[in-house]
Motif scaffolding. Structure first.
Motif, mmCIF file in Angstrom:
data_model
loop_
_atom_site.group_PDB
_atom_site.id
_atom_site.type_symbol
_atom_site.label_atom_id
_atom_site.label_comp_id
_atom_site.label_asym_id
_atom_site.label_seq_id
_atom_site.Cartn_x
_atom_site.Cartn_y
_atom_site.Cartn_z
ATOM 1 N N TYR A 9 0.828 -1.195 0.000
ATOM 2 C CA TYR A 9 0.000 0.000 0.000
ATOM 3 C C TYR A 9 0.866 1.250 0.000
ATOM 4 O O TYR A 9 1.960 1.268 0.559
ATOM 5 N N ALA A 10 0.327 2.301 -0.591
ATOM 6 C CA ALA A 10 0.957 3.605 -0.437
ATOM 7 C C ALA A 10 0.956 3.938 1.052
ATOM 8 O O ALA A 10 -0.057 3.742 1.739
ATOM 9 N N ASP A 11 2.082 4.422 1.535
ATOM 10 C CA ASP A 11 2.214 4.680 2.971
ATOM 11 C C ASP A 11 1.096 5.573 3.503
ATOM 12 O O ASP A 11 0.575 5.352 4.594
ATOM 13 N N SER A 12 0.743 6.577 2.736
ATOM 14 C CA SER A 12 -0.249 7.555 3.204
ATOM 15 C C SER A 12 -1.662 6.981 3.255
ATOM 16 O O SER A 12 -2.556 7.589 3.832
ATOM 17 N N LEU A 13 -1.859 5.800 2.655
ATOM 18 C CA LEU A 13 -3.205 5.231 2.580
ATOM 19 C C LEU A 13 -3.373 3.991 3.441
ATOM 20 O O LEU A 13 -4.488 3.456 3.535
ATOM 21 N N LYS A 14 -2.307 3.537 4.047
ATOM 22 C CA LYS A 14 -2.391 2.348 4.895
ATOM 23 C C LYS A 14 -3.405 2.547 6.009
ATOM 24 O O LYS A 14 -3.461 3.605 6.626
ATOM 25 N N GLY A 15 -4.194 1.510 6.225
ATOM 26 C CA GLY A 15 -5.192 1.564 7.280
ATOM 27 C C GLY A 15 -6.559 2.006 6.812
ATOM 28 O O GLY A 15 -7.562 1.751 7.492
ATOM 29 N N ARG A 16 -6.630 2.674 5.680
ATOM 30 C CA ARG A 16 -7.930 3.117 5.162
ATOM 31 C C ARG A 16 -8.357 2.367 3.906
ATOM 32 O O ARG A 16 -9.535 2.357 3.569
ATOM 33 N N PHE A 17 -7.396 1.786 3.215
ATOM 34 C CA PHE A 17 -7.682 1.081 1.972
ATOM 35 C C PHE A 17 -7.286 -0.387 2.115
ATOM 36 O O PHE A 17 -6.259 -0.693 2.729
ATOM 37 N N THR A 18 -8.077 -1.269 1.545
ATOM 38 C CA THR A 18 -7.787 -2.697 1.573
ATOM 39 C C THR A 18 -7.997 -3.284 0.188
ATOM 40 O O THR A 18 -9.082 -3.147 -0.392
ATOM 41 N N ILE A 19 -6.964 -3.956 -0.320
ATOM 42 C CA ILE A 19 -7.056 -4.602 -1.619
ATOM 43 C C ILE A 19 -7.307 -6.090 -1.404
ATOM 44 O O ILE A 19 -6.765 -6.701 -0.466
ATOM 45 N N SER A 20 -8.141 -6.660 -2.257
ATOM 46 C CA SER A 20 -8.419 -8.087 -2.168
ATOM 47 C C SER A 20 -8.842 -8.591 -3.545
ATOM 48 O O SER A 20 -9.037 -7.800 -4.467
ATOM 49 N N ARG A 21 -8.988 -9.894 -3.666
ATOM 50 C CA ARG A 21 -9.374 -10.467 -4.954
ATOM 51 C C ARG A 21 -10.230 -11.699 -4.719
ATOM 52 O O ARG A 21 -10.170 -12.318 -3.648
ATOM 53 N N ASN A 22 -11.012 -12.042 -5.708
ATOM 54 C CA ASN A 22 -11.836 -13.242 -5.677
ATOM 55 C C ASN A 22 -11.516 -14.026 -6.940
ATOM 56 O O ASN A 22 -11.917 -13.631 -8.038
ATOM 57 N N SER A 23 -10.797 -15.122 -6.787
ATOM 58 C CA SER A 23 -10.365 -15.885 -7.952
ATOM 59 C C SER A 23 -11.536 -16.557 -8.658
ATOM 60 O O SER A 23 -11.513 -16.756 -9.868
ATOM 61 N N ALA A 24 -12.577 -16.897 -7.904
ATOM 62 C CA ALA A 24 -13.745 -17.538 -8.509
ATOM 63 C C ALA A 24 -14.481 -16.581 -9.441
ATOM 64 O O ALA A 24 -15.122 -17.009 -10.405
ATOM 65 N N LYS A 25 -14.391 -15.286 -9.145
ATOM 66 C CA LYS A 25 -15.066 -14.278 -9.964
ATOM 67 C C LYS A 25 -14.101 -13.511 -10.837
ATOM 68 O O LYS A 25 -14.533 -12.608 -11.572
ATOM 69 N N ASP A 26 -12.808 -13.827 -10.749
ATOM 70 C CA ASP A 26 -11.788 -13.095 -11.527
ATOM 71 C C ASP A 26 -11.944 -11.592 -11.327
ATOM 72 O O ASP A 26 -11.932 -10.809 -12.291
ATOM 73 N N THR A 27 -12.076 -11.211 -10.083
ATOM 74 C CA THR A 27 -12.360 -9.822 -9.751
ATOM 75 C C THR A 27 -11.427 -9.325 -8.657
ATOM 76 O O THR A 27 -11.135 -10.043 -7.700
ATOM 77 N N LEU A 28 -10.982 -8.101 -8.836
ATOM 78 C CA LEU A 28 -10.141 -7.399 -7.874
ATOM 79 C C LEU A 28 -10.994 -6.351 -7.184
ATOM 80 O O LEU A 28 -11.864 -5.746 -7.821
ATOM 81 N N TYR A 29 -10.744 -6.136 -5.897
ATOM 82 C CA TYR A 29 -11.521 -5.169 -5.133
ATOM 83 C C TYR A 29 -10.606 -4.166 -4.442
ATOM 84 O O TYR A 29 -9.445 -4.453 -4.157
ATOM 85 N N LEU A 30 -11.199 -3.006 -4.139
ATOM 86 C CA LEU A 30 -10.537 -2.020 -3.298
ATOM 87 C C LEU A 30 -11.584 -1.460 -2.353
ATOM 88 O O LEU A 30 -12.523 -0.807 -2.792
ATOM 89 N N GLU A 31 -11.419 -1.765 -1.076
ATOM 90 C CA GLU A 31 -12.298 -1.213 -0.055
ATOM 91 C C GLU A 31 -11.646 0.035 0.512
ATOM 92 O O GLU A 31 -10.454 0.024 0.829
ATOM 93 N N SER A 32 -12.430 1.090 0.650
ATOM 94 C CA SER A 32 -11.889 2.323 1.195
ATOM 95 C C SER A 32 -12.819 2.825 2.299
ATOM 96 O O SER A 32 -14.039 2.765 2.165
ATOM 97 N N ASN A 33 -12.220 3.286 3.374
ATOM 98 C CA ASN A 33 -12.963 3.790 4.525
ATOM 99 C C ASN A 33 -12.456 5.168 4.908
ATOM 100 O O ASN A 33 -11.366 5.576 4.503
ATOM 101 N N SER A 34 -13.241 5.849 5.718
ATOM 102 C CA SER A 34 -12.862 7.186 6.209
ATOM 103 C C SER A 34 -12.375 8.062 5.063
ATOM 104 O O SER A 34 -11.322 8.704 5.159
#
Length: 116
Positions: A59-84
């Protein structure tokens, strides 16, 4: 040719949350890395987060803790969750993948606007 389609962007109030999705045209096992970048008006595109085929994240240092990257191989999809979310998070967010021949592909981008 890999195609990436982002979705989930929109208008959100400061302090709110958002989940971006990036659907790939092929199996995500075709890629040795996937990630998200963003570009605000008048600024260069910058790294938000990446995830390797082995699942290691960065993660970019300035964004750690607020952004979460994940993936679902069954759906061939990448996600980015963002908070605050903050107004300075306003940008076009781009999905990125890199195949095993180190060829990079980009999505068309999805606009995220953080404003009251």
């Amino acid at each position: 040719q890999v195609q990436l389609v982002e979705s989930g962007g929109g208008l959100v109030q400061p302090g709110g949350s958002l989940r971006l999705s990036c659907a790939a045209s092929g199996s995500i096992f075709s890629f040795n890395a996937m990630g998200w970048y963003r570009q605000a008006p008048g600024q260069q595109r910058q790294l938000v987060a990446t995830i390797t085929s082995g699942g290691s994240t960065n993660y970019a240092d300035s964004l750690k803790g607020r952004f979460t990257i994940s993936r679902n191989s069954a759906k061939d999809t990448l996600y980015l969750e963002s908070n605050s979310l903050k107004p300075e998070d306003t940008a076009v967010y781009y999905c990125y993948v890199r195949d095993w021949q180190f060829q990079a592909y980009w999505g068309q981008g999805t606009q995220v606007t953080v404003s009251s």
